[in-house]
Design an enzyme around this catalytic site. Structure first.
Site, PDB file in Angstrom:
ATOM      1  N   CYS A  73      50.306  12.709  51.281  1.00 39.68           N
ATOM      2  CA  CYS A  73      49.941  12.246  49.940  1.00 39.68           C
ATOM      3  C   CYS A  73      48.439  12.425  49.778  1.00 39.68           C
ATOM      4  O   CYS A  73      47.650  11.742  50.448  1.00 39.68           O
ATOM      5  CB  CYS A  73      50.335  10.787  49.745  1.00 39.68           C
ATOM      6  SG  CYS A  73      49.809  10.109  48.151  1.00 39.68           S
ATOM      7  N   CYS A 232      49.370  13.402  41.531  1.00 39.69           N
ATOM      8  CA  CYS A 232      49.851  13.823  42.846  1.00 39.69           C
ATOM      9  C   CYS A 232      48.819  14.791  43.410  1.00 39.69           C
ATOM     10  O   CYS A 232      48.620  15.882  42.862  1.00 39.69           O
ATOM     11  CB  CYS A 232      51.221  14.491  42.740  1.00 39.69           C
ATOM     12  SG  CYS A 232      51.841  15.156  44.313  1.00 39.69           S
TER      13      CYS A 232
END
Length: 289
Positions: A73, A232
Site C-alpha cells: 500500500c 491508492c
C-alpha cells in the site's frame, strides 16, 4: 486487552495503524473487519500493523476492510514512515520497510514540488517519498490469465462487455483503463466486474484514468477488498507507468496524479518508480480487543 492505535491517511486513503512489536495481535483479519466499520468501529479502508523485522527497520502488514491481507500500500507505507519517526521509534529520516512485496525505501522530506504549496500545512502533515521498485509486466506475475509478454492496450471481454485494459504489478496487481470522463464512469459496476473476473485469479485493483495534459492525470480507483477509495499509491504508480508505456508521457518525468483525496507525484525511471506525497495523522486512541 487494550491496544493503542493511530488513525492516519494519505490523500484520504485512511487506515488504522497499530504498532505490534510484541506480536500480540493474533487475528488481524477479523480485527480489521471490526475496526474498519465506519458506523460501528473506528472507520477506515483497513488495518495496518507495524511489526518487528529482522531485515529492515520495521515490517508493514496490510489488512483490507474485508479482512484479506494485501501485499503493498503506497499511501499506507508513507504513513508508517511518519508514525515510526514521529513516535521516536526510528531516529533517521531514510528508512527501510519490509512488506510482502519486498523491502521499500521510505524518505521523510520537508516538501516536494507543488504539493508543499497546497492547503496541507498543519504540523501533523508530512511529505514522504518511496522507492516503489520496478514494475512487472509479466502476466503470470501480476497475475492475469491472458497470453502474451505484456498486457498493454489489450481488448478483452468480461461478462459480455468489451474493455481495453493495461496490466502491471507494483507488488500488487493493477488493471488500468483510460477514460474520456472518469466522473461519468461506473467505477463500482465495472470495478466489481473486473476485480472478480476469472482473468484475475487473485483479484485486481482497477484504475480509471484520464490524461489531463503534458504532466498530469486524474484517477479514480476500485481497490480489491475495499471498494472505491479516495486514493491508492500503488494505483497511482501503475497508472503513470502504463500511461508512459502507452506513449502519453516520457520516462524520468514528474507526473501529478489527481485523486479524490489529494495529489501524488510519480516519476517512472528505467528500473524503479518514485512516489511522493502526503501522510497525515488524524487522531490517536485506545481500543479494547
Amino acid at each position: 486487552m487494550k491496544v493503542k492505535f493511530t488513525k492516519m491517511h494519505g490523500c484520504g486513503n485512511d487506515y488504522i495503524y497499530i504498532t505490534d512489536f510484541e506480536n500480540k495481535i493474533k487475528t488481524p483479519g477479523a480485527l480489521s473487519i471490526r475496526l474498519s466499520d465506519r458506523r460501528r468501529g473506528i472507520g477506515g479502508d483497513g488495518l495496518i500493523l507495524i511489526c518487528k523485522s529482522d531485515k529492515a527497520d520495521a515490517k508493514m502488514r496490510i489488512f483490507n476492510s474485508d479482512g484479506s491481507e494485501g501485499k503493498m500500500c503506497g499511501n499506507g507505507i508513507r504513513c508508517v514512515g511518519k508514525l515510526l519517526y514521529d513516535d521516536n521509534l526510528i531516529s533517521h529520516k531514510n528508512m527501510k520497510i519490509d512488506t510482502l512485496s519486498g523491502i521499500k525505501n521510505v524518505i521523510l522530506s520537508e516538501g516536494y514540488g507543488n504539493i508543499k504549496e497546497t492547503k496541507y500545512k498543519e504540523k501533523n502533515f508530512s511529505i514522504l517519498s518511496v522507492d516503489m521498485g520496478k514494475p512487472d509486466f509479466t502476466p503470470d506475475k501480476i497475475p492475469v490469465d491472458i497470453k502474451g509478454d505484456r498486457i498493454i492496450d489489450r481488448e478483452v471481454e468480461i461478462n459480455g462487455k468489451k474493455y481495453k485494459i493495461n496490466c502491471v504489478s507494483m507488488g500488487n496487481p493493477h488493471c488500468v483503463i483510460f477514460c474520456k470522463d472518469i466522473f461519468k464512469t461506473d467505477v463500482e459496476g465495472i470495478g466489481k466486474e473486473i476485480e472478480n473476473s476469472k482473468l484475475f485469479p487473485e483479484g485486481v485493483n482497477v484504475e480509471f484514468v484520464h490524461i489531463d495534459g503534458n504532466s498530469s492525470i486524474s484517477m479514480r480507483v476500485w481497490e480489491r477488498g475495499s471498494g472505491e477509495t479516495f486514493a491508492c499509491g500503488t494505483g497511482a504508480c501503475a497508472s503513470v507507468v502504463l500511461a508512459v508505456e502507452n506513449g502519453f508521457f516520457g520516462k524520468n518525468q514528474d507526473i501529478t496524479v489527481k485523486l479524490r483525496g489529494g495529489e501524488l507525484i510519480i516519476k517512472y525511471e528505467d528500473d524503479k518508480v518514485f512516489m511522493t506525497g502526503p501522510a497525515e495523522e488524524v487522531f490517536k486512541g485506545e481500543v479494547e480487543i
